[in-house]
Scaffold this active site. Structure first.
Site, PDB file in Angstrom:
ATOM      1  N   HIS A  64       0.625  -1.476  -0.102  1.00 59.96           N
ATOM      2  CA  HIS A  64      -0.467   0.019  -0.399  1.00 59.96           C
ATOM      3  C   HIS A  64       0.809   1.427  -0.261  1.00 59.96           C
ATOM      4  CE1 HIS A  64      -3.212  -2.651   0.642  1.00 59.96           C
ATOM      5  NE2 HIS A  64      -4.481  -2.164   0.851  1.00 59.96           N
ATOM      6  N   HIS A  67       0.896  -3.592   9.345  1.00 61.11           N
ATOM      7  CA  HIS A  67       2.931  -3.819   9.440  1.00 61.11           C
ATOM      8  C   HIS A  67       3.501  -3.097  10.538  1.00 61.11           C
ATOM      9  CE1 HIS A  67       2.795  -4.669   5.161  1.00 61.11           C
ATOM     10  NE2 HIS A  67       1.661  -3.505   4.289  1.00 61.11           N
TER      11      HIS A  67
END
Length: 282
Positions: A203, A245
């Site tokens: 992303h 993440h």
């Protein structure tokens, strides 16, 4: 019958000696040296001599020093690796520890009962806005509906950049194989096999590359440029807040996406090349 003196001597810690001249047991104190005839008889016994030689202090000291020297010769390299680690190893270990601690502290939307769990739906909406599938579908639709050659050129290069992003991120994830944070919930939208790995954030790479692309080719007004930068930043931030993440995954993803745009510019498809591709497809 032994004399009382002999019994008293036995109680005082003496040692019996056989073979005396009168045929009786005689006792000798441990503090005194044995008689000469006993020393001669013990020295003539070869088994006793070998045992005494093997137990001598000089022999023991020699064997201990040889063992110590042998072990000392084989251990310096391992000891240097364990006791004297390199500065780079210490720096990487410290950075990893800080990264894990900071990522866990910022994962305030990892689940509904987290401290900021109420804004988790909003973060998931921002997550979907940076997903690859909506971008590929939207870019393909714009490419199909575009009437001008310039618009088709821009959309085609954006589409190629998105495909390039998917390939490069997938390769890096497959090579690094860093697991996602332990507090992450695997409820992401449209995941694939490599999405179980965390490094780098796809992303973040997509947000950085598409942000630069939009600012360079599509968006000209200042308010829209601010919105593009804000969107790219929120996409990266949502990855950490949702626990998807670690911080280093997002930071490296932004840098990787920034560099990917440079690669898209290098591989840019010109109108002439585009017309040739369209002619072959037709």
């Amino acid at each position: 019958m032994p004399s009382p003196k002999a019994k008293n001597a036995g109680r005082s810690g003496g040692s019996p000696v056989l073979g005396s001249s009168n045929g009786r047991y005689e006792f000798m104190s441990l503090n005194r040296s044995p008689p000469p005839h006993l020393l001669q008889r013990q020295g003539s016994d070869p088994a006793t001599a070998r045992l005494r030689a093997s137990e001598s202090p000089t022999r023991r000291r020699g064997s201990g020093s040889s063992t110590g020297s042998t072990s000392g010769q084989g251990m310096p390299e391992e000891d240097c690796m364990r006791l004297n680690p390199s500065f780079l190893g210490i720096a990487l270990s410290s950075l990893l520890a800080i990264d894990l601690w900071l990522s866990k502290s910022l994962g305030v939307c990892a689940c509904e009962d987290s401290s900021w769990g109420s804004i988790r739906p909003l973060m998931k909406l921002i997550e979907i806005s940076g997903h690859g599938i909506p971008w590929l579908v939207g870019t393909g639709y714009c490419l199909y509906k575009s009437d001008s050659a310039a618009g088709q050129e821009v959309m085609l290069n954006l589409f190629m950049g998105l495909l390039l992003d998917l390939v490069l991120v997938g390769i890096v994830k497959a090579v690094v194989r860093r697991r996602r944070p332990a507090h992450n919930r695997m409820d992401m939208f449209a995941t694939f096999s490599v999405d179980r790995y965390s490094f780098p954030s796809g992303h973040a790479t997509r947000a950085a590359m598409c942000g630069r692309f939009l600012l360079a080719h599509l968006v000209l007004a200042a308010p829209l440029r601010v919105l593009v930068l804000l969107w790219a930043s929120l996409v990266g931030l949502s990855r950490v807040l949702l626990g998807r993440h670690n911080v280093t995954d997002v930071v490296f993803g932004f840098w990787m996406g920034y560099c990917q745009y440079n690669l898209v510019e290098i591989l840019w498809l010109s109108p002439q090349v585009l017309q040739g591709l369209l002619g072959q497809l037709a």
